[in-house]
Design a protein around this motif. Structure first.
Motif, PDB file in Angstrom:
ATOM      1  N   ALA A  98      23.880  67.268  68.423  1.00  0.00           N
ATOM      2  CA  ALA A  98      24.404  66.057  67.796  1.00  0.00           C
ATOM      3  C   ALA A  98      23.363  64.942  67.823  1.00  0.00           C
ATOM      4  O   ALA A  98      23.195  64.204  66.839  1.00  0.00           O
ATOM      5  CB  ALA A  98      25.683  65.604  68.510  1.00  0.00           C
ATOM      6  N   TYR A 120      20.647  65.440  65.036  1.00  0.00           N
ATOM      7  CA  TYR A 120      21.023  65.085  63.667  1.00  0.00           C
ATOM      8  C   TYR A 120      21.317  63.595  63.511  1.00  0.00           C
ATOM      9  O   TYR A 120      21.118  63.037  62.425  1.00  0.00           O
ATOM     10  CB  TYR A 120      22.215  65.938  63.227  1.00  0.00           C
ATOM     11  N   LYS A 144      24.909  57.020  68.276  1.00  0.00           N
ATOM     12  CA  LYS A 144      23.988  57.705  69.189  1.00  0.00           C
ATOM     13  C   LYS A 144      24.269  57.300  70.632  1.00  0.00           C
ATOM     14  O   LYS A 144      24.241  58.143  71.544  1.00  0.00           O
ATOM     15  CB  LYS A 144      22.539  57.375  68.823  1.00  0.00           C
ATOM     16  N   SER A 158      26.097  65.596  62.634  1.00  0.00           N
ATOM     17  CA  SER A 158      26.134  65.164  64.035  1.00  0.00           C
ATOM     18  C   SER A 158      27.569  65.058  64.534  1.00  0.00           C
ATOM     19  O   SER A 158      27.883  65.476  65.656  1.00  0.00           O
ATOM     20  CB  SER A 158      25.425  63.815  64.191  1.00  0.00           C
TER      21      SER A 158
END
Length: 677
Positions: A219, A222, A242, A207
């Motif tokens: 990204a 993952y 994230k 990512s």
């Protein structure tokens, strides 16, 4: 702030939930207490050392010493090798890298001498890590490549995964993102089906690399896999990453919600890592800023800045956000204060570090303050950084097109599903007593043939799709490269024109106040800006919709003359499209003539008319700007004032012919062609 990816901290490679280790160690201690041979005892002690590895170095050293005592008592060479290997790990943890390398090599020599291939490969992995710690990546790659075939032949999946992952890490350290992903791709077929922290770290590394390539959708894919492989109570450590990606994708509400959850979790579980704490607070502040909730953004920015050990990159980014906020709310003094503070802090710590958002912020503030040379300087730094960064990303993406990373991931998922299906099939077979041996063989044969044909067809289709996508991508990259060069050329020309206008304006500066000087310059530059705004909002980036452009330009001019509300300004322009090189001079001509009419044509009058007409005849055009005012005098025409001189220069620039009639008001006419200079 998109540029924060430059400062992303990789999550700790050896983060482990220690309660799980304690349960495993308790089980090993029970096993150690049972009657065992000295070889079995040494192996059990070594397993205990592996559980304590880097979590409790003191206990690791204690149990490793017991391995040494048993090895000496029985003169057991493998025992000495295990002791050297653990001792190397202790020294690596304590940053005594040369000592760690020395004992890793000693261990490897013992294991290869005794043909203990698995432990030898583990020692090779440690040697590679020691070289990385010593910043000798070439030797690290060399020793891995020398032993990779041996690991593949012995089907030691754990070592194979570590070798490919380390190669990917090394190329990542050397800023070769595509090569890093190529080696990470090789890891996938050898990953176990079970969820694990090691898999979480691996998917998070993938990512990170896609984030560096600005491929944020991948990204996210993952980082979600990384989250799935973590225990629920510890997922927020990856969810913070994230949220950072979601902010880059402009999904600010989702990023904010996730970040606030992360903040509650980090308080609940009393996590004290400064970079994790800073990242979560920064995500919240960034989301609030982009959602224009400035007061809330400032609250969380203050928490980051006031943190005891604030990560420098986050502090710089927070200063930039503060500067932007105060600029938006028209507090120019505060905006400049935080901008300068960010620059001083940035330059003192990061001589080679480039920050796109910081350059953009300073350029904007200096331009607003009228410091055009300084604004241009930071704008050029911003452009240079963007060009360099885009070139690097394009090169990495071109190299990545030669791999089938995502196809391999799908194959990995398919493999996992097939394995689960096989397990279920075996369980079902036990319940089906009526299926004969011959029927099973026939079914397997038919299924094998079917999957063989289907797989071949699928692979061919995938290869064809990949090849077509590669061709389309390469074509798109070429087109974008050409467009980028054209944009740079336009920017250069426009900057040169701005400089020329300012120089010409300076010749007349004695007759103008500073306010008038800025006002006239702003009107001229605005007529150029509107051309590019028209292009930006259009699907055709090479042609200007002149009718729409004229409406925007006239609206801008009218807003500057609020006291002339009874002067009617009429536009008669059909749908005509010009090249930028033609549109800008015509816009400047109209700007000059209309402004002159407002200023001089209607003195001592309450009403009046200004008419702008543009007609096309084949490839020729005629522009007329007239008013029913006092009319320009012959003396004014021959006086060579700055405005008329500028109009004459612009007419000449597009190879046009013009004349002025003052018999009834003022009438300016010009004939020209749409010529690309």
């Amino acid at each position: 702030m998109k540029n924060i990816t430059v400062a992303i901290f990789i999550f700790l490679t050896h983060t482990i939930v220690f309660s799980q280790n304690e349960r495993q160690i308790d089980s090993l201690l029970v096993e150690l207490g049972n009657h065992q041979s000295f070889v079995a005892q040494i192996n059990t002690l070594n397993n205990i050392c592996l559980e304590y590895d880097k979590n409790n170095v003191t206990k690791l050293a204690l149990y490793n010493q017991k391995i040494l005592e048993l090895a000496r008592k029985h003169n057991y060479e493998i025992g000495f090798g295990l002791y050297y290997l653990n001792f190397s790990g202790i020294n690596l943890y304590n940053e005594r890298y040369n000592v760690a390398l020395e004992f890793s090599k000693k261990a490897a020599a013992i294991f290869i001498k005794n043909k203990d291939i698995n432990n030898y490969l583990i020692a090779v992995k440690e040697i590679s890590k020691d070289y990385i710690a010593l910043s000798d990546n070439q030797k690290s790659k060399l020793i891995i490549n020398q032993n990779l075939k041996l690991a593949l032949n012995h089907k030691n999946n754990d070592i194979i995964v570590d070798f490919y992952r380390l190669l990917g890490d090394i190329y990542g350290y050397q800023d070769s993102i595509a090569k890093s992903l190529i080696y990470y791709k090789k890891v996938l077929p050898f990953l176990s089906e079970d969820k694990s922290l090691a898999k979480s770290h691996f998917f998070q590394k993938v990512s990170d690399q896609y984030t560096n390539l600005n491929q944020n959708d991948k990204a996210i894919t993952y980082i979600d896999l990384s989250i799935e492989n973590r225990e629920t109570n510890y997922q927020f450590l990856v969810q913070a990453k994230k949220a950072l990606i979601l902010n880059r994708l402009s999904r600010h509400n989702r990023a904010l919600g996730l970040s606030l959850e992360n903040y509650k979790s980090i308080l609940k579980y009393k996590m004290t890592s400064e970079w994790q704490y800073n990242l979560i607070l920064y995500n919240i502040a960034n989301a609030y800023y982009n959602l224009k909730k400035y007061k809330l953004a400032i609250q969380y920015i203050d928490k980051v800045i006031d943190s005891k050990n604030t990560i420098p990159e986050y502090k710089i980014e927070c200063f930039v956000i503060l500067s932007n906020i105060y600029f938006q709310v028209n507090k120019k003094k505060e905006a400049r204060f935080y901008s300068e503070k960010a620059l001083i802090f940035h330059d003192s710590l990061y001589k080679k570090f480039e920050n796109f958002e910081l350059y953009s912020n300073i350029s904007k503030i200096e331009e607003d303050a009228g410091n055009f040379e300084k604004a241009l300087y930071f704008y050029q730094k911003q452009v240079n950084y963007t060009s360099k960064k885009n070139a690097q990303i394009n090169n990495e993406n071109n190299l990545l097109l030669q791999t089938d990373f995502d196809v391999t991931l799908k194959d990995y998922n398919i493999k996992t599903l097939e394995e689960q299906k096989k397990i279920k099939t075996i369980e079902n077979k036990k319940q089906k007593e009526l299926i004969t041996f011959i029927g099973i063989l026939l079914s397997i044969a038919l299924v094998s043939v079917f999957f063989y044909v289907k797989t071949n067809k699928t692979i061919k289709n995938k290869n064809k799709v990949i090849e077509n996508e590669k061709i389309r991508t390469q074509k798109s990259l070429v087109e974008k490269e050409i467009l980028l060069k054209e944009i740079h050329h336009r920017v250069k020309n426009n900057m040169q024109m701005v400089i020329s206008l300012l120089k010409i304006q300076s010749l007349d500066a004695k007759e103008l106040t500073v306010e008038d000087f800025i006002s006239v310059s702003e009107a001229r530059i605005n007529s150029m800006v509107l051309v590019h705004e028209n292009l930006y909002q259009s699907q055709n980036l090479s042609k200007v919709d002149f009718k729409e452009y004229m409406n925007n330009l006239i609206t801008s001019i009218i807003s500057s003359y609020q006291g002339f509300k009874k002067i009617e300004l009429r536009i008669d322009v059909n749908e005509i499209y010009f090249d930028v090189q033609t549109a800008i001079p015509i816009g400047l001509i109209i700007n000059e003539l209309v402004n002159n009419a407002y200023k001089h044509a209607f003195k001592n009058r309450e009403k009046g008319l200004i008419l702008i007409q543009l007609v096309q005849n084949d490839d020729k055009y005629m522009l007329m700007v007239c008013d029913d005012g006092l009319g320009i005098t012959d003396h004014q025409i021959n006086d060579k004032g700055l405005g008329l001189e500028l109009v004459k220069l612009l007419v000449s620039q597009i190879k046009g012919v013009s004349q002025i009639d003052n018999s009834n008001g003022t009438r300016f006419t010009m004939q020209f062609q749409n010529v690309i200079l």
